[in-house]
Design a protein around this motif. Structure first.
Motif, PDB file in Angstrom:
ATOM      1  N   THR A  34       0.816  -1.393  -0.193  1.00 40.97           N
ATOM      2  CA  THR A  34       0.481   0.080   0.265  1.00 40.97           C
ATOM      3  C   THR A  34       1.004   1.108   0.054  1.00 40.97           C
ATOM      4  O   THR A  34       0.156   2.990  -0.180  1.00 40.97           O
ATOM      5  CB  THR A  34      -1.761  -0.443   0.933  1.00 40.97           C
ATOM      6  N   THR A  35       2.147   1.089   0.085  1.00 41.71           N
ATOM      7  CA  THR A  35       2.564   2.289   0.069  1.00 41.71           C
ATOM      8  C   THR A  35       3.970   2.677  -0.914  1.00 41.71           C
ATOM      9  O   THR A  35       4.891   1.475  -0.748  1.00 41.71           O
ATOM     10  CB  THR A  35       3.315   2.624   1.593  1.00 41.71           C
ATOM     11  N   GLY A  36       4.055   3.071  -1.799  1.00 41.74           N
ATOM     12  CA  GLY A  36       5.381   3.116  -2.539  1.00 41.74           C
ATOM     13  C   GLY A  36       5.933   4.243  -2.839  1.00 41.74           C
ATOM     14  O   GLY A  36       5.627   5.843  -2.027  1.00 41.74           O
ATOM     15  N   ARG A  37       6.602   5.023  -3.557  1.00 41.46           N
ATOM     16  CA  ARG A  37       7.155   6.774  -4.044  1.00 41.46           C
ATOM     17  C   ARG A  37       6.800   6.205  -5.414  1.00 41.46           C
ATOM     18  O   ARG A  37       7.103   6.049  -6.602  1.00 41.46           O
ATOM     19  CB  ARG A  37       8.505   6.010  -4.038  1.00 41.46           C
ATOM     20  N   PHE A  38       6.457   7.367  -5.549  1.00 46.26           N
ATOM     21  CA  PHE A  38       6.431   8.871  -7.091  1.00 46.26           C
ATOM     22  C   PHE A  38       7.750   8.877  -7.451  1.00 46.26           C
ATOM     23  O   PHE A  38       8.097   9.838  -6.401  1.00 46.26           O
ATOM     24  CB  PHE A  38       5.098   9.607  -7.097  1.00 46.26           C
ATOM     25  N   GLY A  39       8.003   8.587  -8.610  1.00 52.13           N
ATOM     26  CA  GLY A  39       9.187   9.693  -8.770  1.00 52.13           C
ATOM     27  C   GLY A  39       9.206  10.168 -10.343  1.00 52.13           C
ATOM     28  O   GLY A  39       8.176   9.564 -11.179  1.00 52.13           O
ATOM     29  N   PHE A  40       9.918  11.752 -10.445  1.00 52.71           N
ATOM     30  CA  PHE A  40       8.821  12.759 -11.004  1.00 52.71           C
ATOM     31  C   PHE A  40       9.913  14.040 -11.403  1.00 52.71           C
ATOM     32  O   PHE A  40      11.080  13.862 -10.517  1.00 52.71           O
ATOM     33  CB  PHE A  40       7.641  12.806 -10.711  1.00 52.71           C
ATOM     34  N   LEU A  41       9.891  14.629 -12.740  1.00 53.78           N
ATOM     35  CA  LEU A  41      11.231  15.700 -12.963  1.00 53.78           C
ATOM     36  C   LEU A  41      10.180  16.633 -12.641  1.00 53.78           C
ATOM     37  O   LEU A  41       9.377  17.051 -13.112  1.00 53.78           O
ATOM     38  CB  LEU A  41      11.478  15.287 -13.744  1.00 53.78           C
ATOM     39  N   GLN A  42      11.309  17.687 -11.992  1.00 53.57           N
ATOM     40  CA  GLN A  42      11.045  18.762 -11.279  1.00 53.57           C
ATOM     41  C   GLN A  42      11.529  19.737 -11.903  1.00 53.57           C
ATOM     42  O   GLN A  42      13.012  19.630 -10.918  1.00 53.57           O
ATOM     43  CB  GLN A  42      10.603  18.974  -9.949  1.00 53.57           C
ATOM     44  N   GLN A  43      11.945  20.770 -12.524  1.00 55.46           N
ATOM     45  CA  GLN A  43      12.864  21.634 -12.531  1.00 55.46           C
ATOM     46  C   GLN A  43      14.398  20.837 -13.360  1.00 55.46           C
ATOM     47  O   GLN A  43      14.940  21.141 -12.914  1.00 55.46           O
ATOM     48  CB  GLN A  43      12.427  22.509 -12.216  1.00 55.46           C
ATOM     49  N   GLY A  44      14.265  19.307 -14.016  1.00 52.46           N
ATOM     50  CA  GLY A  44      15.854  18.840 -13.946  1.00 52.46           C
ATOM     51  C   GLY A  44      15.640  18.150 -12.552  1.00 52.46           C
ATOM     52  O   GLY A  44      16.543  16.841 -12.896  1.00 52.46           O
ATOM     53  N   ARG A  45      15.007  18.325 -11.361  1.00 53.99           N
ATOM     54  CA  ARG A  45      14.954  17.363 -10.531  1.00 53.99           C
ATOM     55  C   ARG A  45      14.431  16.161 -10.158  1.00 53.99           C
ATOM     56  O   ARG A  45      13.205  16.157 -10.779  1.00 53.99           O
ATOM     57  CB  ARG A  45      14.832  18.068  -8.888  1.00 53.99           C
ATOM     58  N   VAL A  46      15.111  14.485 -10.011  1.00 51.62           N
ATOM     59  CA  VAL A  46      14.607  13.952  -9.801  1.00 51.62           C
ATOM     60  C   VAL A  46      13.827  13.986  -8.421  1.00 51.62           C
ATOM     61  O   VAL A  46      14.793  13.872  -7.766  1.00 51.62           O
ATOM     62  CB  VAL A  46      15.592  12.595  -9.972  1.00 51.62           C
ATOM     63  N   MET A  47      12.557  13.964  -8.252  1.00 49.88           N
ATOM     64  CA  MET A  47      11.690  13.769  -7.417  1.00 49.88           C
ATOM     65  C   MET A  47      11.463  12.254  -6.531  1.00 49.88           C
ATOM     66  O   MET A  47      11.043  11.558  -7.801  1.00 49.88           O
ATOM     67  CB  MET A  47      10.682  14.363  -7.638  1.00 49.88           C
ATOM     68  N   ILE A  48      11.217  11.925  -6.078  1.00 47.79           N
ATOM     69  CA  ILE A  48      11.054  10.617  -5.277  1.00 47.79           C
ATOM     70  C   ILE A  48      10.483  10.232  -4.027  1.00 47.79           C
ATOM     71  O   ILE A  48      10.552  11.258  -3.095  1.00 47.79           O
ATOM     72  CB  ILE A  48      12.186   9.510  -4.738  1.00 47.79           C
ATOM     73  N   LEU A  49       9.303  10.960  -3.949  1.00 47.51           N
ATOM     74  CA  LEU A  49       8.698  10.892  -2.509  1.00 47.51           C
ATOM     75  C   LEU A  49       7.005   9.721  -2.410  1.00 47.51           C
ATOM     76  O   LEU A  49       6.700   9.248  -3.080  1.00 47.51           O
ATOM     77  CB  LEU A  49       7.389  11.771  -2.852  1.00 47.51           C
ATOM     78  N   PRO A  50       7.599   9.171  -1.063  1.00 51.19           N
ATOM     79  CA  PRO A  50       6.665   8.172  -0.712  1.00 51.19           C
ATOM     80  C   PRO A  50       4.952   8.538  -0.711  1.00 51.19           C
ATOM     81  O   PRO A  50       4.834   9.870  -0.689  1.00 51.19           O
ATOM     82  CB  PRO A  50       7.077   8.066   1.179  1.00 51.19           C
ATOM     83  N   VAL A  51       4.268   7.513  -1.271  1.00 54.83           N
ATOM     84  CA  VAL A  51       2.961   7.945  -1.117  1.00 54.83           C
ATOM     85  C   VAL A  51       2.164   6.340  -1.177  1.00 54.83           C
ATOM     86  O   VAL A  51       2.412   5.583  -0.871  1.00 54.83           O
ATOM     87  CB  VAL A  51       2.388   8.076  -3.137  1.00 54.83           C
ATOM     88  N   ASN A  52       0.779   6.638  -0.645  1.00 53.56           N
ATOM     89  CA  ASN A  52      -0.103   5.444  -0.165  1.00 53.56           C
ATOM     90  C   ASN A  52      -1.080   5.546  -1.636  1.00 53.56           C
ATOM     91  O   ASN A  52      -1.191   6.620  -2.177  1.00 53.56           O
ATOM     92  CB  ASN A  52      -1.076   5.482   0.805  1.00 53.56           C
ATOM     93  N   TYR A  53      -0.924   4.084  -2.302  1.00 56.07           N
ATOM     94  CA  TYR A  53      -1.514   3.822  -3.452  1.00 56.07           C
ATOM     95  C   TYR A  53      -2.826   2.597  -3.967  1.00 56.07           C
ATOM     96  O   TYR A  53      -2.634   2.008  -2.613  1.00 56.07           O
ATOM     97  CB  TYR A  53       0.026   4.175  -3.943  1.00 56.07           C
ATOM     98  N   LEU A  54      -3.250   2.739  -4.617  1.00 53.96           N
ATOM     99  CA  LEU A  54      -3.684   1.330  -4.977  1.00 53.96           C
ATOM    100  C   LEU A  54      -3.523   1.030  -5.835  1.00 53.96           C
ATOM    101  O   LEU A  54      -3.183   1.608  -7.659  1.00 53.96           O
ATOM    102  CB  LEU A  54      -5.233   1.195  -4.500  1.00 53.96           C
ATOM    103  N   VAL A  55      -4.258  -0.400  -6.448  1.00 50.00           N
ATOM    104  CA  VAL A  55      -3.973  -0.555  -7.961  1.00 50.00           C
ATOM    105  C   VAL A  55      -5.583  -0.805  -8.542  1.00 50.00           C
ATOM    106  O   VAL A  55      -6.519  -1.481  -7.972  1.00 50.00           O
ATOM    107  CB  VAL A  55      -3.480  -2.226  -8.330  1.00 50.00           C
ATOM    108  N   ASP A  56      -5.251  -0.400  -9.522  1.00 52.03           N
ATOM    109  CA  ASP A  56      -7.149  -1.015  -9.945  1.00 52.03           C
ATOM    110  C   ASP A  56      -6.837  -0.757 -12.162  1.00 52.03           C
ATOM    111  O   ASP A  56      -6.234   0.257 -12.231  1.00 52.03           O
ATOM    112  CB  ASP A  56      -7.804   0.375 -10.421  1.00 52.03           C
TER     113      ASP A  56
END
Lengths: 147, 147
Positions: A34-56
């Motif tokens: 139920t807990t993972g990490r979302f990785g994305f780019l913010q002005q070139g910075r690789v962001m990795i932030l924890p999120v609670n999630y679900l699969v559908d």
């Protein structure tokens, strides 16, 4: 595709074995956590932030704040979602990486279904009423364990 | 800098508090853990892979294979390293994100010092004799907990 850094079946001094996980194994792990990490780019910075999630279906969903850094970065063609776990005492671990485009969920039927699902509260608390969807275009995983 | 999605001191229905961690708190957490995740770009894909690491000065170090995907991506101006932990039963969690350039360690004195340090075996096993350094140019963290 396989993770380029992974050598399936490779043995380290007769101890460690690195195995590629099948798509089914990856999805089983995604559905059972139920807990993972979302990785994305913010002005070139690789962001990795924890999120609670679900699969559908073949997508990952999580809630975020409508005015936060994730909302600013989505929709995005390049984003990732990651889960892992390791047991140092058993020299064992696994990880799954999902990559694909992410978007804001705006379809009312889908939103109704998502809100109806049991979901862990957003990791970071606060008002997080924006659902983000990660389309799983690439799903890879590996399992490291003793022989 | 602060994490844009974080609202320090924000209260969610009187329950959740999100606090920004100080630099000192972030480094304490970095020094007291051994497994984290390296985030980098591989042909546009945001990669997030678990690694065992150590802290030396203001940098993060980990070992990887000389011929793997990480070695191919480094040196890189944009890379990140992340650790987190959460306790669902206590509605509590924290995360730390380190961002900066990454490079291969080639300085012999530094290599001697790194190899002399006690370090958990590389997460993925195998021959991982290349030390990667992440220069901590930006360190941010947050702690989510009940009031």
């Amino acid at each position: 595709m396989s993770l380029p850094s992974m050598d399936a079946g490779r043995v380290d001094g007769g101890l460690h074995v690195v195995e590629e996980l099948s798509q089914e194994q990856c999805w089983d792990l995604l559905r059972s956590n139920t807990t993972g990490r979302f990785g994305f780019l913010q002005q070139g910075r690789v962001m990795i932030l924890p999120v609670n999630y679900l699969v559908d279906g073949q997508s990952i969903y999580f809630r975020t704040a409508g005015d936060g850094s994730i909302a600013e970065a989505v929709p995005s063609l390049e984003s990732s979602f990651q889960i892992d776990d390791s047991r140092a005492d058993r020299s064992e671990g696994w990880s799954v990486l999902v990559s694909g485009a992410s978007s804001r969920v705006e379809d009312q039927d889908l939103l109704t279904r998502l809100w109806g699902k049991v979901m862990a509260e957003p990791w970071a608390g606060g008002e997080r009423n924006l659902f983000i969807r990660i389309h799983a275009e690439s799903v890879t995983g590996r399992h490291v364990h003793l022989e």
